[in-house]
Design a protein around this motif. Structure first.
Motif, PDB file in Angstrom:
ATOM      1  N   TRP A  43       0.819  -1.215   0.000  1.00 42.31           N
ATOM      2  CA  TRP A  43       0.000   0.000   0.000  1.00 42.31           C
ATOM      3  C   TRP A  43       0.854   1.266   0.000  1.00 42.31           C
ATOM      4  O   TRP A  43       0.454   2.292  -0.561  1.00 42.31           O
ATOM      5  N   THR A  44       2.024   1.197   0.600  1.00 45.68           N
ATOM      6  CA  THR A  44       2.941   2.341   0.550  1.00 45.68           C
ATOM      7  C   THR A  44       3.396   2.596  -0.879  1.00 45.68           C
ATOM      8  O   THR A  44       3.450   3.747  -1.335  1.00 45.68           O
ATOM      9  N   GLU A  45       3.705   1.518  -1.605  1.00 39.74           N
ATOM     10  CA  GLU A  45       4.120   1.643  -3.005  1.00 39.74           C
ATOM     11  C   GLU A  45       3.001   2.231  -3.863  1.00 39.74           C
ATOM     12  O   GLU A  45       3.248   3.060  -4.744  1.00 39.74           O
ATOM     13  N   LEU A  46       1.766   1.803  -3.606  1.00 35.20           N
ATOM     14  CA  LEU A  46       0.638   2.361  -4.356  1.00 35.20           C
ATOM     15  C   LEU A  46       0.545   3.868  -4.127  1.00 35.20           C
ATOM     16  O   LEU A  46       0.383   4.645  -5.079  1.00 35.20           O
ATOM     17  N   LYS A  47       0.646   4.268  -2.881  1.00 34.48           N
ATOM     18  CA  LYS A  47       0.537   5.693  -2.548  1.00 34.48           C
ATOM     19  C   LYS A  47       1.655   6.497  -3.200  1.00 34.48           C
ATOM     20  O   LYS A  47       1.422   7.593  -3.743  1.00 34.48           O
ATOM     21  N   LEU A  48       2.871   5.964  -3.175  1.00 35.94           N
ATOM     22  CA  LEU A  48       4.014   6.662  -3.767  1.00 35.94           C
ATOM     23  C   LEU A  48       3.861   6.823  -5.276  1.00 35.94           C
ATOM     24  O   LEU A  48       4.425   7.747  -5.872  1.00 35.94           O
ATOM     25  N   ASN A  49       3.087   5.925  -5.884  1.00 37.85           N
ATOM     26  CA  ASN A  49       2.879   5.974  -7.333  1.00 37.85           C
ATOM     27  C   ASN A  49       1.569   6.658  -7.725  1.00 37.85           C
ATOM     28  O   ASN A  49       1.144   6.568  -8.878  1.00 37.85           O
ATOM     29  N   GLY A  50       0.948   7.317  -6.768  1.00 41.03           N
ATOM     30  CA  GLY A  50      -0.251   8.087  -7.067  1.00 41.03           C
ATOM     31  C   GLY A  50      -1.485   7.254  -7.326  1.00 41.03           C
ATOM     32  O   GLY A  50      -2.414   7.702  -8.005  1.00 41.03           O
ATOM     33  N   ILE A  51      -1.507   6.039  -6.789  1.00 37.74           N
ATOM     34  CA  ILE A  51      -2.660   5.152  -6.978  1.00 37.74           C
ATOM     35  C   ILE A  51      -3.534   5.237  -5.732  1.00 37.74           C
ATOM     36  O   ILE A  51      -3.100   4.893  -4.631  1.00 37.74           O
ATOM     37  N   ASP A  52      -4.770   5.684  -5.919  1.00 33.56           N
ATOM     38  CA  ASP A  52      -5.638   5.986  -4.781  1.00 33.56           C
ATOM     39  C   ASP A  52      -6.748   4.958  -4.571  1.00 33.56           C
ATOM     40  O   ASP A  52      -7.848   5.308  -4.138  1.00 33.56           O
ATOM     41  N   PHE A  53      -6.472   3.698  -4.875  1.00 34.14           N
ATOM     42  CA  PHE A  53      -7.479   2.670  -4.633  1.00 34.14           C
ATOM     43  C   PHE A  53      -7.838   2.636  -3.151  1.00 34.14           C
ATOM     44  O   PHE A  53      -6.965   2.767  -2.292  1.00 34.14           O
ATOM     45  N   GLU A  54      -9.124   2.439  -2.881  1.00 36.75           N
ATOM     46  CA  GLU A  54      -9.577   2.394  -1.492  1.00 36.75           C
ATOM     47  C   GLU A  54      -9.032   1.151  -0.794  1.00 36.75           C
ATOM     48  O   GLU A  54      -9.056   0.056  -1.344  1.00 36.75           O
ATOM     49  N   ARG A  55      -8.551   1.350   0.403  1.00 44.97           N
ATOM     50  CA  ARG A  55      -7.996   0.245   1.182  1.00 44.97           C
ATOM     51  C   ARG A  55      -8.920  -0.123   2.328  1.00 44.97           C
ATOM     52  O   ARG A  55      -9.384   0.736   3.072  1.00 44.97           O
ATOM     53  N   LYS A  56      -9.173  -1.423   2.465  1.00 47.22           N
ATOM     54  CA  LYS A  56      -9.862  -1.891   3.658  1.00 47.22           C
ATOM     55  C   LYS A  56      -8.830  -1.970   4.775  1.00 47.22           C
ATOM     56  O   LYS A  56      -7.661  -2.241   4.531  1.00 47.22           O
ATOM     57  N   GLU A  57      -9.269  -1.753   5.988  1.00 48.27           N
ATOM     58  CA  GLU A  57      -8.333  -1.699   7.111  1.00 48.27           C
ATOM     59  C   GLU A  57      -8.721  -2.713   8.183  1.00 48.27           C
ATOM     60  O   GLU A  57      -9.493  -2.399   9.096  1.00 48.27           O
ATOM     61  N   PRO A  58      -8.214  -3.947   8.119  1.00 45.26           N
ATOM     62  CA  PRO A  58      -8.565  -4.934   9.145  1.00 45.26           C
ATOM     63  C   PRO A  58      -8.159  -4.521  10.556  1.00 45.26           C
ATOM     64  O   PRO A  58      -8.819  -4.895  11.524  1.00 45.26           O
ATOM     65  N   LEU A  59      -7.096  -3.730  10.674  1.00 47.13           N
ATOM     66  CA  LEU A  59      -6.699  -3.268  12.005  1.00 47.13           C
ATOM     67  C   LEU A  59      -7.679  -2.228  12.540  1.00 47.13           C
ATOM     68  O   LEU A  59      -7.976  -2.199  13.740  1.00 47.13           O
ATOM     69  N   LYS A  60      -8.196  -1.376  11.657  1.00 44.27           N
ATOM     70  CA  LYS A  60      -9.194  -0.398  12.091  1.00 44.27           C
ATOM     71  C   LYS A  60     -10.509  -1.091  12.436  1.00 44.27           C
ATOM     72  O   LYS A  60     -11.221  -0.671  13.358  1.00 44.27           O
ATOM     73  N   PHE A  61     -10.826  -2.149  11.696  1.00 35.76           N
ATOM     74  CA  PHE A  61     -12.007  -2.948  12.037  1.00 35.76           C
ATOM     75  C   PHE A  61     -11.832  -3.542  13.433  1.00 35.76           C
ATOM     76  O   PHE A  61     -12.761  -3.524  14.255  1.00 35.76           O
ATOM     77  N   ALA A  62     -10.645  -4.062  13.704  1.00 32.59           N
ATOM     78  CA  ALA A  62     -10.373  -4.656  15.016  1.00 32.59           C
ATOM     79  C   ALA A  62     -10.508  -3.619  16.126  1.00 32.59           C
ATOM     80  O   ALA A  62     -11.065  -3.903  17.194  1.00 32.59           O
ATOM     81  N   LEU A  63     -10.020  -2.423  15.880  1.00 33.99           N
ATOM     82  CA  LEU A  63     -10.140  -1.356  16.878  1.00 33.99           C
ATOM     83  C   LEU A  63     -11.598  -0.995  17.122  1.00 33.99           C
ATOM     84  O   LEU A  63     -12.010  -0.754  18.259  1.00 33.99           O
ATOM     85  N   ASP A  64     -12.374  -0.975  16.061  1.00 34.63           N
ATOM     86  CA  ASP A  64     -13.781  -0.587  16.165  1.00 34.63           C
ATOM     87  C   ASP A  64     -14.622  -1.662  16.845  1.00 34.63           C
ATOM     88  O   ASP A  64     -15.464  -1.371  17.702  1.00 34.63           O
ATOM     89  N   LYS A  65     -14.368  -2.929  16.482  1.00 32.23           N
ATOM     90  CA  LYS A  65     -15.189  -4.040  16.980  1.00 32.23           C
ATOM     91  C   LYS A  65     -14.549  -4.790  18.148  1.00 32.23           C
ATOM     92  O   LYS A  65     -15.169  -5.691  18.723  1.00 32.23           O
ATOM     93  N   LYS A  66     -13.304  -4.448  18.459  1.00 27.06           N
ATOM     94  CA  LYS A  66     -12.561  -5.105  19.545  1.00 27.06           C
ATOM     95  C   LYS A  66     -12.303  -6.587  19.251  1.00 27.06           C
ATOM     96  O   LYS A  66     -12.167  -7.406  20.163  1.00 27.06           O
ATOM     97  N   ARG A  67     -12.225  -6.909  17.984  1.00 26.13           N
ATOM     98  CA  ARG A  67     -11.953  -8.289  17.573  1.00 26.13           C
ATOM     99  C   ARG A  67     -11.512  -8.284  16.114  1.00 26.13           C
ATOM    100  O   ARG A  67     -11.701  -7.299  15.403  1.00 26.13           O
ATOM    101  N   PHE A  68     -10.924  -9.402  15.687  1.00 26.06           N
ATOM    102  CA  PHE A  68     -10.573  -9.554  14.278  1.00 26.06           C
ATOM    103  C   PHE A  68     -11.735 -10.198  13.536  1.00 26.06           C
ATOM    104  O   PHE A  68     -12.419 -11.065  14.071  1.00 26.06           O
ATOM    105  N   ARG A  69     -11.945  -9.767  12.309  1.00 25.09           N
ATOM    106  CA  ARG A  69     -13.085 -10.257  11.536  1.00 25.09           C
ATOM    107  C   ARG A  69     -12.895 -11.713  11.129  1.00 25.09           C
ATOM    108  O   ARG A  69     -13.859 -12.468  11.037  1.00 25.09           O
TER     109      ARG A  69
END
Length: 206
Positions: free
Chosen positions: A80-106
């Motif tokens: 994802w860092t490489e995508l950003k450096l190359n100007g590619i703005d595809f939406e990223r899902k964030e399993p870690l943010k999901f875990a923070l929100d739900k207090k568990r892994f999906r």
């Protein structure tokens, strides 16, 4: 600033996929080849179908990004860092943010990834830039609780010498977790591990 078309973004994403996969220390040769076969197919379709529809393009994009959207690994951050450096703005899902929100892994696979790679991940600048110190500690706590709860399920089944009907699938996930996180020696004797496998093998649905 160069503005990339969606086709160019996907073609470049496929090349970045190959670059990250080639340099990975986590994938074996068979897995690397599978990733690269997929990206090769996508690049060939983009070359042979210059008027591909938006639906077709989105389908190809989703097939390429599925792994990178669901995994929690150093390679994932690199991708994802490489995508950003190359100007590619595809939406990223964030399993870690999901875990923070739900207090568990999906998914159990994400829990396994986090357990195996968090020590390295939490020190990466990409993680430190996206998450606060408090969030990083909270993720660590979620990983610890996930491990403890899965081990407790196995110990409970071991004590009762059976798997509850409602927890058969969960039991299988816990067995996979303990195996892939190399936790057997930490929590169980060899005879207990063998007994767990016997309990699993002898399970009968009612």
């Amino acid at each position: 600033m160069i503005i990339l078309s969606n086709i160019e973004k996907l073609r470049l994403t496929a090349e970045i996929n190959d670059k990250v996969v080639d340099s990975s220390m986590l994938f074996d040769t068979k897995t690397k080849n599978a990733f690269k076969r997929l990206s090769k197919q996508i690049k060939e379709i983009l070359l042979n179908e210059p008027k591909i529809t938006s639906y077709g393009l989105n389908t190809l994009k989703n097939s390429l990004l599925t792994y990178w959207n669901e995994s929690i690994k150093p390679d994932t951050e690199k991708f994802w860092t490489e995508l950003k450096l190359n100007g590619i703005d595809f939406e990223r899902k964030e399993p870690l943010k999901f875990a923070l929100d739900k207090k568990r892994f999906r998914q159990v696979e994400q829990g396994i990834d986090a357990r195996n790679h968090w020590i390295e991940l939490k020190n990466q600048k990409e993680i430190q830039q996206r998450f606060s110190i408090t969030e990083i500690q909270e993720i660590e706590d979620i990983i610890s609780k996930d491990e403890n709860s899965r081990i407790e399920i196995l110990k409970k089944c071991l004590r009762k010498k059976e798997i509850p009907q409602s927890q058969y699938l969960k039991f299988g996930e816990c067995m996979a977790y303990a195996t892939n996180c190399r936790l057997w020696d930490k929590y169980f004797s060899q005879s207990e591990v063998e007994e767990l496998y016997i309990i699993w093998k002898n399970f009968r649905s009612k």
